[in-house]
Design an enzyme around this catalytic site. Structure first.
Site, PDB file in Angstrom:
ATOM      1  N   ILE A   1       0.856  -1.194   0.000  1.00 38.98           N
ATOM      2  CA  ILE A   1       0.000   0.000   0.000  1.00 38.98           C
ATOM      3  C   ILE A   1       0.885   1.234   0.000  1.00 38.98           C
ATOM      4  CG2 ILE A   1      -1.793   1.274   1.281  1.00 38.98           C
ATOM      5  CD1 ILE A   1      -1.421  -2.160   2.433  1.00 38.98           C
ATOM      6  N   ASP A  50      10.000   7.331  -1.070  1.00 37.01           N
ATOM      7  CA  ASP A  50       9.333   8.453  -1.733  1.00 37.01           C
ATOM      8  C   ASP A  50       9.096   7.996  -3.170  1.00 37.01           C
ATOM      9  OD1 ASP A  50       8.647  10.716  -3.126  1.00 37.01           O
ATOM     10  OD2 ASP A  50      10.087  12.012  -2.097  1.00 37.01           O
ATOM     11  N   ASN A  81      -2.191   4.122  -3.778  1.00 38.12           N
ATOM     12  CA  ASN A  81      -2.976   5.122  -3.053  1.00 38.12           C
ATOM     13  C   ASN A  81      -2.297   6.481  -2.972  1.00 38.12           C
ATOM     14  OD1 ASN A  81      -4.818   6.187  -0.806  1.00 38.12           O
ATOM     15  ND2 ASN A  81      -2.815   6.091   0.198  1.00 38.12           N
ATOM     16  N   TYR A  87      -4.572  19.009 -10.746  1.00 40.78           N
ATOM     17  CA  TYR A  87      -4.962  17.828  -9.967  1.00 40.78           C
ATOM     18  C   TYR A  87      -5.918  16.957 -10.792  1.00 40.78           C
ATOM     19  CZ  TYR A  87      -7.047  14.835  -6.443  1.00 40.78           C
ATOM     20  OH  TYR A  87      -7.490  13.728  -5.755  1.00 40.78           O
ATOM     21  N   LYS A 134      -5.572  13.014 -12.170  1.00 39.79           N
ATOM     22  CA  LYS A 134      -6.526  11.926 -11.885  1.00 39.79           C
ATOM     23  C   LYS A 134      -7.154  11.398 -13.183  1.00 39.79           C
ATOM     24  CE  LYS A 134      -5.808  11.417  -7.542  1.00 39.79           C
ATOM     25  NZ  LYS A 134      -5.413  10.120  -6.944  1.00 39.79           N
ATOM     26  N   VAL A 180     -13.784  12.739   0.823  1.00 38.71           N
ATOM     27  CA  VAL A 180     -13.342  11.846   1.908  1.00 38.71           C
ATOM     28  C   VAL A 180     -12.558  12.725   2.881  1.00 38.71           C
ATOM     29  CG1 VAL A 180     -12.045   9.765   2.505  1.00 38.71           C
ATOM     30  CG2 VAL A 180     -13.000  10.005   0.205  1.00 38.71           C
TER      31      VAL A 180
END
Ligand code: 8X3
Length: 256
Positions: free
Chosen positions: A11, A64, A91, A157, A161, A190
């Site tokens: 993850i 990183d 993620n 951004y 995405k 979220v």
């Protein structure tokens, strides 16, 4: 037996928010988790929490993901008993700033593109060949409603995405002749550190979620558990998820 017993899940961005919640949920379901991030103190705490709560092994990998050479070499050098990653959760990602394109800080663009797009690609590149060799693997990207819509202040951004979606769809094509599955979970609001990082201000970040009940990292983690526990012939493509009081990137119902 729990559904994911002894599977290995890696993850990225595991130190907080959706990544942290996902590591906990996957460990609860039986996974051995590789916790990737930059904030080792937090990752070490999470490892202890996983060991204590679920009697599951966890491995902290300080990394990183923007650093290509580090990604490739550190994943290659994972201990032998942590090499066979079954589940990759891409993620790690963030938004920086809400300025118009012409007014924004170009360094913020680099940070977003380097993390959300290039970092995701490096990690995927480091893991997928092993999955193909072993004949199994699930790759889950954390996309966003910002990958479906573009809104004021979202510019770069949203572009990153949208790129995550293109990568998800392209990878699904590239591994269609293998048992691998590629999915993207695309949330609306979220409540995590996301808005604080984006806006650089705690109060402003709080205001983003005022007057409605946002999703939590744990809500998203449960969807990820669902995606990776489908029967082998079932592949979830993209899953969009909103708080009940949000209808699209720009439409939300707030009470006072
Ligand atoms: C985070 C959701 O609506 O701020 O990816 O873009 S949004």
């Amino acid at each position: 037996m729990r559904q994911l017993t002894n599977k290995i899940a890696l993850i990225t961005g595991a130190s907080a928010g959706i990544g942290r919640a996902t590591a906990l949920a996957l460990a609860r379901e039986g996974c051995r988790t590789i916790l990737v991030g930059r904030r080792v103190d937090r990752l070490e705490k999470l490892k202890k929490e996983i060991e204590n709560s679920y009697q599951q092994e966890a491995y902290v990998l300080e990394l990183d993901i923007r650093k290509k050479e580090d990604v490739l070499s550190k994943i290659k050098k994972l201990p032998a008993n942590w090499q066979a990653v079954d589940i990759l959760i891409n993620n790690a990602g963030m938004a920086k700033g809400i300025s118009k394109m012409q007014d924004s800080n170009v360094d913020d663009w680099d940070t977003m593109i380097d993390t959300n797009v290039k970092g995701l690609l490096y990690v995927t590149y480091a893991i997928v060949p092993g999955m193909i060799e072993r004949g199994r693997g699930d790759i889950v990207h954390l996309g966003s409603i910002a990958g479906h819509e573009v809104y004021p202040g979202g510019n770069i951004y949203c572009a990153t995405k949208h790129a995550v979606h293109a990568i998800e769809k392209a990878l699904r094509i590239d591994v269609v002749d293998t048992p691998l599955r590629v999915s993207s979970i695309d949330p609306g609001m979220v409540e995590t550190e996301f808005s604080e990082v984006r806006l650089g201000d705690k109060e402003k970040a709080k205001a983003v979620y005022q007057g409605l009940k946002p999703l939590t990292g744990a809500d998203i983690a449960e969807l990820i558990v669902f995606v990776v526990t489908r029967p082998a012939h079932v592949q979830i493509g993209e899953m969009t998820v909103f708080p009940t009081a949000q209808a699209s990137a720009m439409v939300a119902h707030r009470t006072k």
